[in-house]
Design a protein around this motif. Structure first.
Motif, mmCIF file in Angstrom:
data_model
loop_
_atom_site.group_PDB
_atom_site.id
_atom_site.type_symbol
_atom_site.label_atom_id
_atom_site.label_comp_id
_atom_site.label_asym_id
_atom_site.label_seq_id
_atom_site.Cartn_x
_atom_site.Cartn_y
_atom_site.Cartn_z
ATOM 1 N N MET A 67 0.769 15.672 -2.203
ATOM 2 C CA MET A 67 0.166 15.253 -2.135
ATOM 3 C C MET A 67 -0.860 14.010 -2.115
ATOM 4 S SD MET A 67 -2.719 16.201 0.756
ATOM 5 C CE MET A 67 -4.609 15.573 1.828
ATOM 6 N N ILE A 68 -0.859 12.764 -1.451
ATOM 7 C CA ILE A 68 -1.717 11.266 -2.069
ATOM 8 C C ILE A 68 -3.527 12.227 -2.329
ATOM 9 C CG2 ILE A 68 -1.579 9.218 -1.812
ATOM 10 C CD1 ILE A 68 1.011 9.321 -0.606
ATOM 11 N N ASN A 69 -4.155 10.848 -3.079
ATOM 12 C CA ASN A 69 -5.065 11.043 -3.720
ATOM 13 C C ASN A 69 -6.344 10.010 -3.110
ATOM 14 O OD1 ASN A 69 -7.956 11.166 -4.023
ATOM 15 N ND2 ASN A 69 -7.475 12.141 -6.233
ATOM 16 N N LEU A 70 -5.703 9.471 -1.297
ATOM 17 C CA LEU A 70 -6.138 8.431 -1.158
ATOM 18 C C LEU A 70 -7.722 8.328 -1.139
ATOM 19 C CD1 LEU A 70 -5.203 8.627 3.118
ATOM 20 C CD2 LEU A 70 -4.024 7.401 0.329
ATOM 21 N N LYS A 71 -8.993 8.793 -1.675
ATOM 22 C CA LYS A 71 -9.887 8.887 -2.329
ATOM 23 C C LYS A 71 -10.277 7.414 -3.421
ATOM 24 C CE LYS A 71 -12.549 11.969 -0.381
ATOM 25 N NZ LYS A 71 -13.904 12.901 -0.464
ATOM 26 N N ARG A 72 -8.517 8.485 -4.626
ATOM 27 C CA ARG A 72 -7.985 7.235 -5.939
ATOM 28 C C ARG A 72 -7.627 5.898 -5.551
ATOM 29 N NH1 ARG A 72 -4.118 10.420 -9.071
ATOM 30 N NH2 ARG A 72 -6.081 11.964 -9.585
ATOM 31 N N LYS A 103 -3.990 7.208 6.140
ATOM 32 C CA LYS A 103 -4.725 7.688 6.414
ATOM 33 C C LYS A 103 -4.397 8.204 7.491
ATOM 34 C CE LYS A 103 -8.335 10.661 6.355
ATOM 35 N NZ LYS A 103 -8.287 12.138 5.319
ATOM 36 N N ILE A 104 -4.638 7.157 8.423
ATOM 37 C CA ILE A 104 -4.671 7.502 9.869
ATOM 38 C C ILE A 104 -2.658 7.999 10.047
ATOM 39 C CG2 ILE A 104 -3.543 5.885 11.664
ATOM 40 C CD1 ILE A 104 -5.887 3.703 10.779
ATOM 41 N N TYR A 105 -2.110 7.174 10.069
ATOM 42 C CA TYR A 105 -0.487 7.801 10.499
ATOM 43 C C TYR A 105 0.517 9.389 9.100
ATOM 44 C CZ TYR A 105 -1.101 4.065 13.422
ATOM 45 O OH TYR A 105 -1.614 2.734 14.625
ATOM 46 N N PHE A 106 -0.226 9.243 8.444
ATOM 47 C CA PHE A 106 0.817 10.001 6.982
ATOM 48 C C PHE A 106 -0.314 11.218 6.262
ATOM 49 C CE2 PHE A 106 2.831 5.818 7.649
ATOM 50 C CZ PHE A 106 3.587 6.227 7.876
ATOM 51 N N ALA A 107 -1.391 11.099 6.853
ATOM 52 C CA ALA A 107 -2.370 12.227 5.995
ATOM 53 C C ALA A 107 -1.876 13.616 6.426
ATOM 54 C CB ALA A 107 -3.263 11.787 6.655
ATOM 55 N N GLU A 108 -1.253 13.617 8.013
ATOM 56 C CA GLU A 108 -1.129 15.303 8.050
ATOM 57 C C GLU A 108 0.649 14.950 8.051
ATOM 58 O OE1 GLU A 108 -2.814 16.196 11.425
ATOM 59 O OE2 GLU A 108 -4.827 15.917 11.046
ATOM 60 N N ALA A 147 6.393 11.306 -1.386
ATOM 61 C CA ALA A 147 7.375 10.448 -2.307
ATOM 62 C C ALA A 147 7.585 9.141 -2.152
ATOM 63 C CB ALA A 147 8.343 11.644 -2.464
ATOM 64 N N PHE A 148 8.315 8.960 -1.220
ATOM 65 C CA PHE A 148 8.486 7.300 -1.044
ATOM 66 C C PHE A 148 7.252 6.554 -1.308
ATOM 67 C CE2 PHE A 148 10.409 3.537 0.975
ATOM 68 C CZ PHE A 148 11.203 2.598 0.303
ATOM 69 N N TYR A 149 6.303 6.709 -0.237
ATOM 70 C CA TYR A 149 4.611 5.689 -0.653
ATOM 71 C C TYR A 149 4.365 5.732 -1.537
ATOM 72 C CZ TYR A 149 0.254 3.941 0.504
ATOM 73 O OH TYR A 149 -0.708 3.575 0.522
ATOM 74 N N ARG A 150 4.422 6.731 -2.668
ATOM 75 C CA ARG A 150 3.761 6.995 -4.092
ATOM 76 C C ARG A 150 4.738 6.199 -4.763
ATOM 77 N NH1 ARG A 150 3.547 11.933 -4.648
ATOM 78 N NH2 ARG A 150 1.926 12.671 -4.483
ATOM 79 N N ARG A 151 5.971 5.767 -4.516
ATOM 80 C CA ARG A 151 6.552 4.883 -5.318
ATOM 81 C C ARG A 151 6.818 3.830 -5.255
ATOM 82 N NH1 ARG A 151 10.410 9.110 -5.605
ATOM 83 N NH2 ARG A 151 11.564 8.057 -3.294
ATOM 84 N N ILE A 152 6.389 3.332 -3.883
ATOM 85 C CA ILE A 152 6.254 2.084 -3.243
ATOM 86 C C ILE A 152 4.158 1.409 -3.517
ATOM 87 C CG2 ILE A 152 5.793 0.588 -1.221
ATOM 88 C CD1 ILE A 152 7.479 1.975 0.363
ATOM 89 N N PHE A 153 3.566 2.456 -4.105
ATOM 90 C CA PHE A 153 2.305 2.198 -3.747
ATOM 91 C C PHE A 153 2.152 1.494 -5.861
ATOM 92 C CE2 PHE A 153 -1.983 3.353 -5.469
ATOM 93 C CZ PHE A 153 -2.922 3.007 -4.642
ATOM 94 N N TRP A 154 2.622 3.208 -6.639
ATOM 95 C CA TRP A 154 2.547 2.280 -7.614
ATOM 96 C C TRP A 154 3.156 1.436 -8.147
ATOM 97 C CZ3 TRP A 154 -1.986 4.080 -9.637
ATOM 98 C CH2 TRP A 154 -2.185 5.028 -9.372
#
Length: 407
Positions: free
Chosen positions: A1-6, A63-68, A73-80
């Motif tokens: 679960m990704i903390n989008l507020k963070r 939030k729109i497309y992937f929250a559910e 995992a892959f998105y988190r790597r791209i983000f950081w």
């Protein structure tokens, strides 16, 4: 679960840095500062576009497309990895401008942005793909990728023709045009259409298709507005004018679509969010009209001779249309707490700084008396922007910590 507020707080943190760098740049005209002005400008602009806006838009799209749907995992790597690149630019641009380390981090950021686009295209759930919102966001991401031709070209231009070449400026304008008018604006429009779809409010298919054709034609052709300062052959004036007209027609169609169903959406929106979106819409009209003016050769030349008009336009779009739009959507999705008083402090800082910037350009153009304490007044007014954003950020961080503690 990704903390989008963070993630939202990280984007706000970049916005705070952008505001502080903006105040710092204003101070150059008040007192002697032992730093390179152009280097700070590079840091300011890169963190504004690639820190605040890019991260905020990526957060909204996830939030729109992937929250559910997941795929964290892959998105988190791209983000950081993206944030490492942004911090690298923040730590290198102020001290060396365009040089080895800043170019390395900028290049890595472009590669990270390609991975983000690929991730979204590949993993968006199928039931979204025929919706108006996704078509806008997909096109916006392609414009993001397309805009990167500008930064890739800058290296070759600097190595062969140098910074004094018109191709150096044209490469920058190419990037900024497709970032602002393609990636940022069209992505925000996509998020707005998603609110309609989420609340079961139908966007007429034929009306949307007409708007979509017009807006894409306008985005592509209106780039030629950015080349008129070079006094190009007459055909470029025709293309630029066609782009400006298509933009006007596109947004006329866009507002027609909105007005037909806005009352139904208005009942589903918190009143403050509704007000933010209306302010954003008014500023968008101003942006389109300012852009239309530059299709006239006289005003195109005027904006080239008096750069305060260009700075005012860019800030109008960035601090007004784009940032207030992001505030509205992040608040709607409960990713941002934005107290009304803090927004009004921000808005006052934005409006008053715009008045002063356009006043400077107008006074130089018309040879009018110039405010003697202009630079100091602009510093004070500009400080309202990071002040408000900083308090919002602190409020968001402590609110999240309080919820975690109570939970």
């Amino acid at each position: 679960m990704i903390n989008l507020k963070r993630h939202t707080n990280i984007a706000l943190g970049y916005f705070l840095i952008v505001g502080l760098l903006g105040v710092f740049l204003r101070l150059f005209f008040v007192t002697a500062i032992p730093a390179n002005y152009r280097f700070i400008v590079h840091a300011h602009s890169h963190i504004a576009l690639l820190g605040w806006v890019y991260i905020a838009l990526a957060t909204l799209i996830y939030k729109i497309y992937f929250a559910e749907a997941g795929k964290p995992a892959f998105y988190r790597r791209i983000f950081w990895f993206t944030n490492i690149c942004i911090l690298g630019m923040l730590c290198s641009f102020p001290f060396q401008g365009y040089a080895l380390f800043s170019i390395i981090f900028s290049t890595l950021f472009l590669i990270a942005s390609y991975f983000l686009a690929w991730f979204i295209f590949k993993n968006v759930p199928g039931h979204f793909k025929e919706l108006a919102s996704y078509k806008c966001i997909k096109a916006a991401l392609w414009y993001m990728v397309f805009s990167s031709i500008g930064p890739w070209a800058i290296g070759g231009v600097m190595a062969t023709l140098g910074k004094t070449s018109i191709w150096y400026k044209l490469s920058i304008y190419f990037y900024l045009h497709f970032q602002y008018n393609g990636w940022f604006i069209l992505a925000l429009i996509g998020v707005l259409f998603f609110l309609f779809e989420r609340n079961k409010i139908r966007v007429p298919e034929q009306e949307f298709k007409r708007f979509f054709r017009l807006i894409n034609g306008g985005i592509i052709l209106s780039f030629f507005l950015s080349v008129l300062w070079t006094n190009p052959p007459f055909v470029f004036y025709i293309l630029a004018a066609a782009g400006a007209v298509l933009q006007v027609l596109a947004f006329f169609k866009f507002f027609k679509i909105l007005l037909a169903s806005w009352k139904r959406l208005q009942f589903k929106l918190p009143p403050f969010t509704d007000m933010l979106l209306k302010i954003c819409g008014i500023l968008l009209v101003g942006k389109v009209l300012l852009q239309l003016l530059t299709a006239i050769p006289f005003f195109a030349d005027l904006s080239f001779r008096y750069t305060d008009f260009v700075i005012g336009y860019l800030h109008w779009t960035f601090l007004g249309v784009i940032s207030i739009g992001l505030f509205a959507f992040l608040k709607y999705f409960k990713l941002l707490k934005l107290p009304r008083p803090l927004f009004w402090i921000y808005f006052c800082g934005f409006v008053l700084s715009e008045v002063l910037i356009f006043y400077k350009g107008f006074s130089f153009w018309q040879r009018l008396p110039f405010l003697s304490q202009y630079a100091s007044v602009l510093v004070g007014i500009s400080a309202l922007l990071p002040l408000s954003v900083g308090i919002v950020l602190i409020n968001n961080i402590f609110s999240a910590e309080k919820r975690n503690f109570s939970g």
